[in-house]
Design a protein around this motif. Structure first.
Motif, PDB file in Angstrom:
ATOM      1  N   VAL A   1      62.869 -18.657  25.454  1.00  0.00           N
ATOM      2  CA  VAL A   1      61.722 -18.841  24.571  1.00  0.00           C
ATOM      3  C   VAL A   1      60.624 -20.296  24.618  1.00  0.00           C
ATOM      4  O   VAL A   1      59.827 -20.496  25.110  1.00  0.00           O
ATOM      5  N   ILE A   2      61.663 -21.619  25.042  1.00  0.00           N
ATOM      6  CA  ILE A   2      61.508 -22.230  25.579  1.00  0.00           C
ATOM      7  C   ILE A   2      60.762 -22.339  26.547  1.00  0.00           C
ATOM      8  O   ILE A   2      59.853 -23.052  26.917  1.00  0.00           O
ATOM      9  N   VAL A   3      61.328 -21.908  28.067  1.00  0.00           N
ATOM     10  CA  VAL A   3      60.021 -21.737  29.388  1.00  0.00           C
ATOM     11  C   VAL A   3      59.202 -20.686  28.957  1.00  0.00           C
ATOM     12  O   VAL A   3      58.210 -21.001  29.444  1.00  0.00           O
ATOM     13  N   ASP A   4      59.058 -20.016  28.386  1.00  0.00           N
ATOM     14  CA  ASP A   4      57.481 -18.511  28.024  1.00  0.00           C
ATOM     15  C   ASP A   4      56.313 -20.277  27.083  1.00  0.00           C
ATOM     16  O   ASP A   4      55.353 -19.977  27.969  1.00  0.00           O
TER      17      ASP A   4
ATOM     18  N   GLY B   1      46.129 -19.627  21.829  1.00  0.00           N
ATOM     19  CA  GLY B   1      46.548 -18.655  20.744  1.00  0.00           C
ATOM     20  C   GLY B   1      47.084 -16.986  20.846  1.00  0.00           C
ATOM     21  O   GLY B   1      48.275 -17.145  19.881  1.00  0.00           O
ATOM     22  N   LEU B   2      45.844 -16.042  21.239  1.00  0.00           N
ATOM     23  CA  LEU B   2      47.119 -15.344  21.607  1.00  0.00           C
ATOM     24  C   LEU B   2      47.757 -15.185  22.422  1.00  0.00           C
ATOM     25  O   LEU B   2      48.677 -14.827  22.288  1.00  0.00           O
ATOM     26  N   LEU B   3      48.007 -16.293  23.596  1.00  0.00           N
ATOM     27  CA  LEU B   3      49.593 -16.260  23.891  1.00  0.00           C
ATOM     28  C   LEU B   3      50.380 -16.430  23.952  1.00  0.00           C
ATOM     29  O   LEU B   3      52.022 -16.137  23.466  1.00  0.00           O
ATOM     30  N   TYR B   4      50.504 -17.323  22.636  1.00  0.00           N
ATOM     31  CA  TYR B   4      52.008 -17.795  21.270  1.00  0.00           C
ATOM     32  C   TYR B   4      51.817 -17.144  20.971  1.00  0.00           C
ATOM     33  O   TYR B   4      53.000 -16.230  20.797  1.00  0.00           O
ATOM     34  N   ALA B   5      51.122 -15.569  20.480  1.00  0.00           N
ATOM     35  CA  ALA B   5      51.530 -14.209  19.674  1.00  0.00           C
ATOM     36  C   ALA B   5      52.260 -13.054  20.461  1.00  0.00           C
ATOM     37  O   ALA B   5      52.654 -12.707  19.815  1.00  0.00           O
ATOM     38  N   PHE B   6      51.314 -13.527  21.692  1.00  0.00           N
ATOM     39  CA  PHE B   6      52.924 -12.324  22.755  1.00  0.00           C
ATOM     40  C   PHE B   6      53.730 -12.871  23.243  1.00  0.00           C
ATOM     41  O   PHE B   6      54.864 -11.829  23.519  1.00  0.00           O
ATOM     42  N   ASN B   7      53.890 -14.152  23.190  1.00  0.00           N
ATOM     43  CA  ASN B   7      55.241 -14.521  23.119  1.00  0.00           C
ATOM     44  C   ASN B   7      55.944 -14.013  22.057  1.00  0.00           C
ATOM     45  O   ASN B   7      57.236 -14.180  21.983  1.00  0.00           O
ATOM     46  N   TYR B   8      55.771 -14.527  20.570  1.00  0.00           N
ATOM     47  CA  TYR B   8      56.581 -14.607  19.516  1.00  0.00           C
ATOM     48  C   TYR B   8      56.582 -13.062  18.866  1.00  0.00           C
ATOM     49  O   TYR B   8      57.469 -12.583  18.485  1.00  0.00           O
ATOM     50  N   ASN B   9      55.571 -12.600  19.534  1.00  0.00           N
ATOM     51  CA  ASN B   9      55.903 -11.066  18.793  1.00  0.00           C
ATOM     52  C   ASN B   9      56.056  -9.539  19.563  1.00  0.00           C
ATOM     53  O   ASN B   9      55.918  -9.168  19.304  1.00  0.00           O
ATOM     54  N   ASN B  10      55.583 -10.173  20.669  1.00  0.00           N
ATOM     55  CA  ASN B  10      55.939  -8.945  22.323  1.00  0.00           C
ATOM     56  C   ASN B  10      57.285  -9.314  23.110  1.00  0.00           C
ATOM     57  O   ASN B  10      58.315 -10.684  22.859  1.00  0.00           O
ATOM     58  N   ILE B  11      57.467  -9.121  24.190  1.00  0.00           N
ATOM     59  CA  ILE B  11      58.833  -9.676  25.127  1.00  0.00           C
ATOM     60  C   ILE B  11      58.581 -10.759  25.587  1.00  0.00           C
ATOM     61  O   ILE B  11      59.093 -11.378  26.372  1.00  0.00           O
ATOM     62  N   GLY B  12      57.354 -11.520  25.978  1.00  0.00           N
ATOM     63  CA  GLY B  12      57.530 -13.049  25.917  1.00  0.00           C
ATOM     64  C   GLY B  12      56.900 -12.791  27.488  1.00  0.00           C
ATOM     65  O   GLY B  12      56.582 -11.940  28.399  1.00  0.00           O
ATOM     66  N   PHE B  13      55.891 -14.410  28.165  1.00  0.00           N
ATOM     67  CA  PHE B  13      55.689 -14.631  28.679  1.00  0.00           C
ATOM     68  C   PHE B  13      56.448 -13.720  30.815  1.00  0.00           C
ATOM     69  O   PHE B  13      55.926 -13.322  31.391  1.00  0.00           O
TER      70      PHE B  13
END
Length: 166
Positions: free
Chosen positions: A93-96, A144-156
């Motif tokens: 999560v930190i890396v993402d 914001g969209l990339l944060y949401a992707f990291n939080y709600n999906n598999i992550g960057f």
């Protein structure tokens, strides 16, 4: 632009660099040329308003955009480490969050510098300010969209790894 003045300055730099050293013929040909005088009378000193704007813009741009270069370089080096971290430990999560933050930061300041340097040369200040504000809004929405992707999906980082598995 007075290219004769630039040639004189360049030849003077070459002369100071090669003083007392043996140099190739190409460099010494510049040294042997007579120094050209530059006429600074008022008749030759006037430039058009467009050229005057461009020169003033370059001077003000250098003062504004060169002050934070250490932060930009540190962010770029950090981005390289973060992207490498995506491949070393995917799913962290930190890396993402660090990676997407640095990507948006890098893109925002890079495009902002280009816009700040070149938009005033072609458009009025009002349009330039609107474009700069629009770019800020686009960057904030992207983050914001990339944060949401990291939080709600598999992550960057997992998404990047899955992309390269294709």
């Amino acid at each position: 632009m007075n290219f004769a003045a630039l040639r004189v300055v360049r030849c003077m730099k070459v002369q100071s660099m090669v003083a007392g050293h043996r140099v190739p013929q190409v460099v010494t040909s510049c040294i042997r040329q007579p120094i050209q005088t530059i006429n600074t009378s008022s008749a030759h000193n006037e430039i058009s308003s467009q050229e005057s704007f461009e020169l003033r813009h370059q001077v003000s741009s250098m003062k504004k955009n060169n002050t934070n270069w250490v932060m930009y370089r540190a962010g770029s080096v950090g981005l390289l480490a973060a992207v490498a971290g995506c491949f070393i430990c995917p799913g962290n999560v930190i890396v993402d969050f660090t990676t997407v933050t640095l990507i948006v930061h890098h893109n925002y300041f890079g495009i902002k510098s280009v816009l700040a340097d070149y938009m005033p040369l072609f458009f009025k200040d009002g349009l330039t300010n609107i474009v700069m504000i629009a770019w800020l809004i686009i960057s904030i929405v992207t983050l914001g969209l990339l944060y949401a992707f990291n939080y709600n999906n598999i992550g960057f980082s997992k998404a990047v790894n899955n992309f390269f598995k294709l």
